[in-house]
Design a protein around this motif. Structure first.
Motif, mmCIF file in Angstrom:
data_model
loop_
_atom_site.group_PDB
_atom_site.id
_atom_site.type_symbol
_atom_site.label_atom_id
_atom_site.label_comp_id
_atom_site.label_asym_id
_atom_site.label_seq_id
_atom_site.Cartn_x
_atom_site.Cartn_y
_atom_site.Cartn_z
ATOM 1 N N SER A 92 3.289 15.073 -8.339
ATOM 2 C CA SER A 92 3.804 13.711 -8.219
ATOM 3 C C SER A 92 3.322 13.045 -6.935
ATOM 4 C CB SER A 92 5.337 13.730 -8.258
ATOM 5 O OG SER A 92 5.791 14.187 -9.511
ATOM 6 N N ASN A 93 3.025 13.855 -5.927
ATOM 7 C CA ASN A 93 2.464 13.332 -4.685
ATOM 8 C C ASN A 93 0.981 13.691 -4.637
ATOM 9 O OD1 ASN A 93 2.307 12.096 -2.198
ATOM 10 N ND2 ASN A 93 3.245 13.779 -1.069
ATOM 11 N N GLY A 94 0.274 13.218 -5.659
ATOM 12 C CA GLY A 94 -1.133 13.563 -5.795
ATOM 13 C C GLY A 94 -1.994 13.109 -4.636
ATOM 14 N N LEU A 95 -1.627 11.999 -3.984
ATOM 15 C CA LEU A 95 -2.392 11.522 -2.828
ATOM 16 C C LEU A 95 -2.479 12.593 -1.756
ATOM 17 C CD1 LEU A 95 -1.290 7.821 -2.235
ATOM 18 C CD2 LEU A 95 -3.567 8.636 -2.759
ATOM 19 N N ALA A 96 -1.338 13.157 -1.397
ATOM 20 C CA ALA A 96 -1.313 14.170 -0.349
ATOM 21 C C ALA A 96 -2.043 15.434 -0.782
ATOM 22 C CB ALA A 96 0.131 14.491 0.033
ATOM 23 N N GLU A 97 -1.918 15.809 -2.056
ATOM 24 C CA GLU A 97 -2.617 16.984 -2.548
ATOM 25 C C GLU A 97 -4.129 16.787 -2.462
ATOM 26 O OE1 GLU A 97 -1.315 19.910 -3.522
ATOM 27 O OE2 GLU A 97 0.648 19.140 -2.912
ATOM 28 N N GLN A 98 -4.595 15.596 -2.812
ATOM 29 C CA GLN A 98 -6.030 15.294 -2.693
ATOM 30 C C GLN A 98 -6.477 15.348 -1.242
ATOM 31 O OE1 GLN A 98 -6.614 11.453 -4.507
ATOM 32 N NE2 GLN A 98 -5.710 12.099 -6.451
ATOM 33 N N ALA A 99 -5.651 14.806 -0.348
ATOM 34 C CA ALA A 99 -5.991 14.819 1.074
ATOM 35 C C ALA A 99 -6.122 16.249 1.583
ATOM 36 C CB ALA A 99 -4.933 14.056 1.865
ATOM 37 N N ASN A 100 -5.180 17.117 1.201
ATOM 38 C CA ASN A 100 -5.235 18.512 1.647
ATOM 39 C C ASN A 100 -6.523 19.184 1.177
ATOM 40 O OD1 ASN A 100 -2.754 18.268 2.875
ATOM 41 N ND2 ASN A 100 -1.610 19.188 1.191
ATOM 42 N N GLN A 101 -6.895 18.964 -0.085
ATOM 43 C CA GLN A 101 -8.093 19.585 -0.620
ATOM 44 C C GLN A 101 -9.350 19.091 0.098
ATOM 45 O OE1 GLN A 101 -8.138 18.958 -4.855
ATOM 46 N NE2 GLN A 101 -6.170 19.973 -5.178
ATOM 47 N N GLN A 102 -9.423 17.775 0.345
ATOM 48 C CA GLN A 102 -10.592 17.219 1.021
ATOM 49 C C GLN A 102 -10.682 17.687 2.457
ATOM 50 O OE1 GLN A 102 -9.650 13.037 -0.650
ATOM 51 N NE2 GLN A 102 -11.832 12.977 -0.263
ATOM 52 N N ILE A 109 -8.350 9.046 5.022
ATOM 53 C CA ILE A 109 -7.656 10.323 5.157
ATOM 54 C C ILE A 109 -7.506 10.639 6.635
ATOM 55 C CG2 ILE A 109 -7.945 12.822 4.882
ATOM 56 C CD1 ILE A 109 -9.037 12.333 2.137
ATOM 57 N N PHE A 110 -6.338 11.129 7.014
ATOM 58 C CA PHE A 110 -6.089 11.513 8.400
ATOM 59 C C PHE A 110 -5.558 12.939 8.421
ATOM 60 C CE2 PHE A 110 -5.106 6.948 7.976
ATOM 61 C CZ PHE A 110 -6.156 6.435 8.728
ATOM 62 N N ALA A 111 -6.166 13.775 9.241
ATOM 63 C CA ALA A 111 -5.723 15.156 9.433
ATOM 64 C C ALA A 111 -5.128 15.257 10.835
ATOM 65 C CB ALA A 111 -6.894 16.117 9.270
ATOM 66 N N ILE A 112 -3.822 15.427 10.911
ATOM 67 C CA ILE A 112 -3.119 15.419 12.200
ATOM 68 C C ILE A 112 -2.644 16.832 12.513
ATOM 69 C CG2 ILE A 112 -1.242 14.384 13.522
ATOM 70 C CD1 ILE A 112 -1.190 12.100 11.490
ATOM 71 N N PRO A 113 -3.312 17.547 13.428
ATOM 72 C CA PRO A 113 -2.786 18.852 13.847
ATOM 73 C C PRO A 113 -1.486 18.649 14.627
ATOM 74 C CG PRO A 113 -5.088 18.554 14.505
ATOM 75 C CD PRO A 113 -4.578 17.218 14.089
ATOM 76 N N PRO A 160 0.828 -1.213 0.000
ATOM 77 C CA PRO A 160 0.000 0.000 0.000
ATOM 78 C C PRO A 160 0.861 1.261 0.000
ATOM 79 C CG PRO A 160 -0.725 -1.557 1.686
ATOM 80 C CD PRO A 160 0.574 -2.065 1.174
ATOM 81 N N VAL A 161 0.362 2.299 -0.654
ATOM 82 C CA VAL A 161 1.055 3.583 -0.736
ATOM 83 C C VAL A 161 0.261 4.621 0.045
ATOM 84 C CG1 VAL A 161 1.905 5.399 -2.282
ATOM 85 C CG2 VAL A 161 1.994 2.991 -2.998
ATOM 86 N N ILE A 162 0.969 5.393 0.850
ATOM 87 C CA ILE A 162 0.340 6.443 1.655
ATOM 88 C C ILE A 162 1.073 7.753 1.386
ATOM 89 C CG2 ILE A 162 -0.164 7.267 3.984
ATOM 90 C CD1 ILE A 162 -0.403 4.371 4.840
ATOM 91 N N GLY A 163 0.332 8.766 0.975
ATOM 92 C CA GLY A 163 0.913 10.085 0.720
ATOM 93 C C GLY A 163 0.827 10.965 1.942
ATOM 94 N N VAL A 223 -0.945 21.292 9.839
ATOM 95 C CA VAL A 223 -1.605 19.991 9.721
ATOM 96 C C VAL A 223 -0.740 19.058 8.879
ATOM 97 C CG1 VAL A 223 -3.694 18.762 9.029
ATOM 98 C CG2 VAL A 223 -3.841 21.130 9.849
ATOM 99 N N LEU A 224 -0.515 17.859 9.389
ATOM 100 C CA LEU A 224 0.143 16.810 8.616
ATOM 101 C C LEU A 224 -0.940 15.886 8.096
ATOM 102 C CD1 LEU A 224 2.690 15.405 7.624
ATOM 103 C CD2 LEU A 224 2.837 14.219 9.813
ATOM 104 N N SER A 225 -1.135 15.881 6.786
ATOM 105 C CA SER A 225 -2.205 15.083 6.181
ATOM 106 C C SER A 225 -1.661 13.768 5.650
ATOM 107 C CB SER A 225 -2.883 15.865 5.058
ATOM 108 O OG SER A 225 -1.947 16.210 4.049
ATOM 109 N N MET A 226 -2.494 12.730 5.723
ATOM 110 C CA MET A 226 -2.150 11.403 5.221
ATOM 111 C C MET A 226 -3.329 10.867 4.415
ATOM 112 S SD MET A 226 -0.573 9.721 8.736
ATOM 113 C CE MET A 226 -0.413 8.104 7.952
ATOM 114 N N LYS A 227 -3.020 10.151 3.319
ATOM 115 C CA LYS A 227 -4.081 9.482 2.560
ATOM 116 C C LYS A 227 -3.581 8.132 2.070
ATOM 117 C CE LYS A 227 -7.515 9.881 -1.091
ATOM 118 N NZ LYS A 227 -8.189 10.747 -2.076
ATOM 119 N N ASP A 228 -4.380 7.103 2.324
ATOM 120 C CA ASP A 228 -4.079 5.739 1.906
ATOM 121 C C ASP A 228 -4.682 5.503 0.526
ATOM 122 O OD1 ASP A 228 -3.647 3.014 1.675
ATOM 123 O OD2 ASP A 228 -5.322 2.481 2.995
ATOM 124 N N ARG A 229 -3.837 5.094 -0.431
ATOM 125 C CA ARG A 229 -4.316 4.888 -1.796
ATOM 126 C C ARG A 229 -5.308 3.732 -1.886
ATOM 127 N NH1 ARG A 229 -2.344 6.444 -6.695
ATOM 128 N NH2 ARG A 229 -0.333 7.087 -5.846
#
Length: 347
Positions: A131-141, A60-64, A25-28, A49-55
């Motif tokens: 290139s790190n689209g997972l993290a970008e998607q997580a930030n937007q969501q 999605i995890f939002a970590i303040p 699994p890939v996590i951004g 915020v440190l954001s994480m997203k599992d492909r």
């Protein structure tokens, strides 16, 4: 053609990737900053915020976090490890950009995970955030969900929620939980359902709603003492689904709550009085573990307690020392924030 390249050539396109890379699994991961416009133009308050997203599961995890990078108590490291443990992946690819702050966090996470796990780190090309689209998607969501929740909250309260209130990091953290449990994808499943194979059955109330809660140690109270207390609902703990309650004395965990009448559920003044952030839930201690009662301050420990002066409390016997070898730490994993683990790791 040299001139065509200079004038019209585009960057190399990003190729579609499957949900897994060689079965792993890939996590951004990436940082984002949540700020709120204040009436004073010279005042600026924002939450890192440190954001994480599992492909795979789309969780999605939002970590303040108190700061970018590794803080003094390794809060960021422990939270990333905590969420990886909840996902349950033994082998995982962590994808980030080349920013040194997130790089240091992931290096520490890799060390603190047990030797039975495999943690690979991939970095996107410098200057190419897509290139790190997972993290970008997580930030937007996350940003969209927080804006929605803040708008709904201020509408209920009939007033503005200041950016510097302790409640703001909690709304960011809760935004990720709502996405995971209720955002339905094209397959008709939520991220929680994809990961766990079942829907979340935990009943929720609205964020910052005033509730009655039953402290987990209420059985220790007297028979004629009131067992239920009042506080502000701030979300759930990811591991246990325990409810997080905010009060002026700090942040507590509980299991049982009762809703108030509709006209008593929203109180801006009570929200302003909430004291405690995710990384510092109690003002006079640096311990970030959530408790069921306010911790006793040093001044209270030094004061004599007349009511219990005549009662003898038998102390637990001191445990025997055991030998912990390096192979044990490599097998079980290092504990973030532990001085002994840090020294053993640096040998």
């Amino acid at each position: 053609c040299e001139h065509c390249v200079r004038g019209k050539a585009k960057s190399t396109p990003h190729k579609y990737e499957s949900n897994r890379v060689d079965g792993v699994p890939v996590i951004g991961l990436d940082y984002c900053f949540m700020s709120k416009k204040d009436e004073d133009p010279d005042f600026k308050s924002e939450v890192t915020v440190l954001s994480m997203k599992d492909r795979v599961s789309k969780c999605i995890f939002a970590i303040p976090v108190p700061q970018k990078g590794v803080d003094a108590h390794e809060w960021s490291v422990r939270q990333v490890k905590r969420h990886l443990d909840w996902l349950g992946y033994n082998s995982v690819v962590l994808r980030c950009d080349q920013e040194s702050s997130v790089d240091k966090v992931l290096d520490s996470v890799k060390i603190h995970r047990a030797a039975t796990t495999q943690t690979a780190i991939e970095k996107s090309p410098k200057g190419d955030s897509q290139s790190n689209g997972l993290a970008e998607q997580a930030n937007q969501q996350i940003e969209g969900q927080v804006r929605t929740m803040m708008s709904a909250l201020e509408s209920k309260l009939g007033g503005k929620v200041d950016a510097d209130l302790d409640v703001v990091p909690w709304i960011i953290s809760h935004a990720g939980l709502l996405i995971n449990r209720f955002q339905v994808g094209p397959d008709g499943k939520t991220p929680h359902e994809r990961l766990r194979g079942r829907k979340s059955k935990k009943e929720l109330v609205e964020f910052c709603e005033q509730v009655h809660y039953l402290p987990l140690d209420s059985g220790d109270d007297g028979k004629i003492d009131a067992k239920w207390s009042e506080g502000t609902w701030l979300g759930l703990r990811i591991e246990s689904d325990e409810v997080i309650i905010g009060t002026p004395e700090g942040i507590f965990k509980t299991r049982s709550i009762k809703r108030k009448p509709a006209e008593q559920r929203w109180n801006l003044e009570e929200i302003k009085r909430i004291s405690g952030t995710p990384w510092k839930p109690y003002k006079h201690t640096d311990d970030d573990r959530l408790l069921v009662r306010p911790p006793i301050s040093k001044s209270e420990l030094s004061e004599p307690r007349a009511l219990n002066a005549s009662r003898h409390i038998e102390e637990d016997p001191a445990p025997k020392r055991i030998r912990i070898e390096r192979k044990d730490l490599e097998r079980i994993g290092y504990t973030p924030g532990c001085i002994g683990c840090y020294n053993a790791r640096m040998r």
